[in-house]
Write an enzyme that holds these catalytic residues in place. Structure first.
Site, PDB file in Angstrom:
ATOM      1  CB  THR A 208      -0.955  -0.014   1.209  1.00  0.00           C
ATOM      2  OG1 THR A 208      -1.915   1.031   1.070  1.00  0.00           O
ATOM      3  CG2 THR A 208      -0.218   0.150   2.524  1.00  0.00           C
ATOM      4  CG  ASN A 209      -0.482   4.710  -1.283  1.00  0.00           C
ATOM      5  OD1 ASN A 209      -1.140   5.485  -0.605  1.00  0.00           O
ATOM      6  ND2 ASN A 209      -0.970   4.077  -2.350  1.00  0.00           N
ATOM      7  CG  HIS A 210       3.269   6.377   3.779  1.00  0.00           C
ATOM      8  ND1 HIS A 210       3.231   5.599   4.922  1.00  0.00           N
ATOM      9  CD2 HIS A 210       4.492   6.150   3.220  1.00  0.00           C
ATOM     10  CE1 HIS A 210       4.373   4.954   5.059  1.00  0.00           C
ATOM     11  NE2 HIS A 210       5.160   5.268   4.051  1.00  0.00           N
ATOM     12  CB  SER A 211      -3.000   7.842   0.333  1.00  0.00           C
ATOM     13  OG  SER A 211      -4.194   8.580   0.252  1.00  0.00           O
TER      14      SER A 211
END
Length: 309
Positions: A208-211
């Site tokens: 995933t990512n840090h959004s």
């Protein structure tokens, strides 16, 4: 957000009256001018002085109080207001409003008010489910009132069921929705994507990512406040999603692609604020991948480009 707005807060005689100073504080913090009208029964649960301290205005209770700021107080307050909210609204007050009875300051002001009016019923569950109360609420809706439905839970007498006043933050959101902004997007349909997608590696791990999803949620809320019918397609988020929007929760980029394609043709505006993964594992293990002494390589493939499609 409510700067320049005037809110009339009507408080009737229910135990939930103790929550209303916090609602008044929230409104004042948002810039609103707040005037409070209480029934005499409400004074048995909380004192007018509490509201006077918060609002810096006289709390009106007695119709024949000679210390009015205005010559005809109920008419002046009704003309001054942008919105009237009655919370808690007891079965007795709801019945009087439905029949046009104006025998105290609150019901008299409500009858004179031509601005948006909201009721937040709070009472014993048997009283709320009584067909008479149901009919009275439907009558008020017919006359333009909006109801904030009560929550289900433990009531003051220990009963479990519908009748509990919702949290003050929800009441506040109803007020924002009604008067915070001009409804210049009324009738429009807006689709917003928000948050991060999660691409599974195995049943317990994902990429995933840090959004946080905050930008998409804020855009969806602003469109809703302007009157649009908003659909929010949200992946993993770290923020509270707005009320009064249709939320579709998704996990992967593929899920978001399918959800957007299913909804897109109905929309007037589509805003892509999600952080969609560009790559996803080519193979997803059916069981948790066990660690070993060597390195691990994960083959990735491109996800579908939602915006391009």
């Amino acid at each position: 957000m409510l700067k320049g707005k005037t809110v009339l807060l009507g408080v009737s005689g229910g135990i939930a009256a103790y929550k209303m100073p916090n609602l008044a504080r929230m409104l004042i913090k948002a810039g609103a001018e707040v005037h409070v009208i209480m029934t005499k029964n409400a004074c048995e649960f909380i004192t007018p002085f509490t509201f006077e301290t918060l609002t810096k205005h006289k709390c009106i209770v007695d119709t024949f109080d000679k210390n009015f700021e205005y010559s005809v107080e109920h008419v002046s307050l009704a003309k001054k207001a942008d919105l009237l909210i009655i919370a808690p609204a007891t079965a007795n007050v709801i019945a009087k409003l439905a029949c046009g009875i104006a025998d105290d300051m609150l019901t008299t002001t409500a009858l004179a008010c031509n601005y948006p009016k909201i009721i937040a019923p709070a009472m014993n569950t048997n009283m709320y489910s009584n067909p008479i109360t149901f009919d009275n609420i439907q009558k008020l809706k017919h006359y333009g009132y909006e109801e904030i439905p009560p929550e289900s839970g433990m009531l003051a007498n220990g009963d479990i069921g519908n009748g509990r006043l919702p949290n003050e933050s929800l009441l506040f959101d109803y007020i924002l929705k009604t008067i915070a902004l001009p409804h210049d997007m009324d009738g429009m349909r807006v689709l917003v994507t928000a948050g991060a997608t999660c691409e599974s590696i195995d049943p317990v791990r994902y990429i995933t990512n840090h959004s946080t999803g905050k930008m998409g949620a804020a855009l969806a809320k602003r469109a809703m406040l302007r009157g649009a019918k908003v659909t929010l397609i949200a992946g993993k988020t770290e923020c509270e999603l707005p009320n009064f929007v249709d939320v579709i929760k998704v996990k992967s980029a593929e899920d978001m692609y399918n959800a957007v394609r299913a909804c897109a043709y109905k929309q007037d505006i589509i805003i892509k604020a999600a952080a969609v993964a560009d790559y996803t594992p080519k193979i997803v293990a059916e069981q948790k991948i066990k660690k070993n002494d060597g390195d691990m390589t994960i083959e990735l493939v491109r996800t579908k480009d939602i915006l391009k499609s």
